[in-house]
Structures are given as structure tokens and as C-alpha cells.
Design an enzyme around this catalytic site. Structure first.
Site, PDB file in Angstrom:
ATOM      1  N   HIS A  43       1.975   4.689   1.645  1.00 33.74           N
ATOM      2  CA  HIS A  43       0.365   4.589   1.573  1.00 33.74           C
ATOM      3  C   HIS A  43      -0.619   4.019   2.717  1.00 33.74           C
ATOM      4  O   HIS A  43      -0.275   3.315   3.508  1.00 33.74           O
ATOM      5  CB  HIS A  43       1.176   2.335   0.378  1.00 33.74           C
ATOM      6  N   GLU A  70      -0.065   7.325  -1.669  1.00 33.22           N
ATOM      7  CA  GLU A  70      -0.729   6.394  -2.434  1.00 33.22           C
ATOM      8  C   GLU A  70      -2.039   6.561  -1.650  1.00 33.22           C
ATOM      9  O   GLU A  70      -2.141   6.118  -0.713  1.00 33.22           O
ATOM     10  CB  GLU A  70       0.438   4.826  -2.704  1.00 33.22           C
ATOM     11  N   HIS A 190       7.431  -1.033  -7.559  1.00 33.36           N
ATOM     12  CA  HIS A 190       6.571  -2.880  -7.839  1.00 33.36           C
ATOM     13  C   HIS A 190       7.680  -3.752  -7.738  1.00 33.36           C
ATOM     14  O   HIS A 190       7.780  -3.630  -8.887  1.00 33.36           O
ATOM     15  CB  HIS A 190       5.316  -3.750  -7.596  1.00 33.36           C
TER      16      HIS A 190
END
Length: 238
Positions: A43, A70, A190
């Protein structure tokens, strides 16, 4: 079986704390694949506080499993996807200053804009996944964007798992079935860890992929990276 994608952001955080190239992210990614990871996730945020733009360039032609990038779909992110053309592009609604992804897309409010973004990313050959909260109202609009998959934001599940795991997973079972009926592929991520992962995949057996970083890296400090990846792989068996 649900695939494990290892998020290597935290390895980059460790490297950046001292400068230099220790740990070497390319080696981390290649070793993670060798140890059983079925994908690598990064990310790259605009402030480059962990993954840097150059890291993505260094990684993309070395990864032999699935590369998942991401990010918030600003100009910089779209240019990265156009250059790298990863197997998967995961869209998250993070403003630049947030510590970590902490909410899913409002696919009702942003439906038309996301539709254009999804179409552009698919033109680059990437599968698209949209980060989404476990609320049924967001799923049909997500389908309308043309996205290939949605990624369930699982922090609420992880937070309440030890209090009442059945209650914690219930909203996810409901929206997972909805996604399945709509023909959307399903990812999750997550705060998933060795305690709560197996229960989730047993309740959602058609979950295609989980992306795990922070907890896996923390566990690797105690168990070693190879052993930890295998431990997470075993949690995905149902």
C-alpha cells in the site's frame, strides 16, 4: 482454499526506521512466496512512510504469485497501476493522513466516480477489488461500479471476536452471501490474526483471499517468518 496475501508494509516501516536496505523488501517478498504466501500486498501511500514508489518498481517483476497494490485512486496511484499492471488493484478510501485503512467506500455516494476508476484499472489488465464495510446497502452499488471483487473491512469483526464471535461474524456472513449472489468475488482484510482467522473462513467458505500484514509480522518476531506463514496457511484450512 482461501489464499493468503502477505502485506509487507511493516517490513518497509522497519527498514525506513534506520535507512539503508535492511530488511530487503524484494528478498522479503520472494522469501514469503517461497514460504507459502500466495500473494504479496503493498500500500504505497503518498508520504512513503512505509512502501515507497521505488519499492513497487523493484518488486513488480520479481513477484511470481499475485501482486496486489492497495491505495486511494489519485493520479499517483493510477500511474503506478498503469506502469506495473498488477494482478489486483484494491481501492481504499484513505485520505493521505490516516494511520491505516479504517473504513470502506460509500459506494452509493461515489458510485459513478468509482465506475470510471474501475473501468480504467481493468483496461490496464488488473482485477479490481473495492474495500467495503459489512453493510448490505453498499453491495448492489458496488456491483454497479463493475468491480470484480469487494474486500470486507474486518476490523469490527476482530474487535468483537473475543466478546461474542457469533455476533461479531454475523454481519459478515450476511453480506458475504449477498456478494456471492451478486456475482462479486470476495476478499477480506484488517486485523485478522491467528486467533480469529479460521472462524471467519469457516463461516464464509467461499472467501477467495485474505490480506494480512501487521499481525503476521508481529507473530514472525516470535515464530519466524517461514513458520508464521505456514501457521496462517493452516488457519485457512476448513
Amino acid at each position: 482454499m482461501t489464499k493468503l496475501s502477505v502485506n509487507i508494509n511493516k517490513f518497509a516501516t522497519l527498514r525506513n526506521a534506520r535507512g539503508g536496505n535492511n530488511p530487503d523488501l524484494v528478498k522479503v517478498a520472494m522469501d514469503a512466496e517461497r514460504f507459502g504466501a500466495e500473494g504479496i500486498t503493498v500500500h504505497p501511500r503518498p508520504d512513503e512512510r512505509h512502501i515507497r514508489y521505488q519499492d513497487v518498481m523493484d518488486l513488480y517483476n520479481k513477484i511470481t504469485t499475485e501482486f496486489n497494490i492497495e491505495g486511494y485512486p489519485d493520479k499517483r496511484y493510477m500511474e503506478i497501476i498503469q506502469k506495473v499492471r498488477p494482478i489486483q488493484a484494491t481501492l481504499v478510501p484513505d485520505p493521505p493522513d490516516v494511520l491505516t485503512s479504517n473504513n470502506g467506500w460509500d459506494t452509493i455516494k461515489h458510485q459513478e466516480w468509482l465506475k470510471d476508476i474501475v473501468a480504467e484499472l481493468q483496461e490496464y489488465g488488473s482485477r479490481v477489488s473495492i474495500f467495503i464495510n459489512p453493510e448490505p446497502r453498499f453491495f448492489e452499488p458496488a456491483k454497479s461500479t463493475g468491480t470484480d471483487r469487494v474486500e470486507l473491512y474486518t476490523e469490527p469483526y476482530a474487535t468483537h471476536y473475543h466478546q461474542d464471535r457469533e455476533a461479531a461474524v454475523k454481519p459478515y456472513v450476511i453480506v458475504a452471501k449477498l456478494a456471492y449472489d451478486l456475482g462479486l468475488g470476495l476478499n477480506a482484510g484488517h486485523d485478522l490474526d491467528l486467533h480469529n482467522l479460521n472462524f471467519l473462513v469457516k463461516k464464509i467458505p467461499f472467501l477467495e483471499e485474505v490480506s494480512i500484514g501487521h499481525a503476521l509480522v508481529c507473530d514472525a518476531l516470535y515464530f519466524g517468518l517461514e513458520n508464521t506463514i505456514q501457521m496462517y496457511r493452516r488457519q485457512l484450512e476448513i
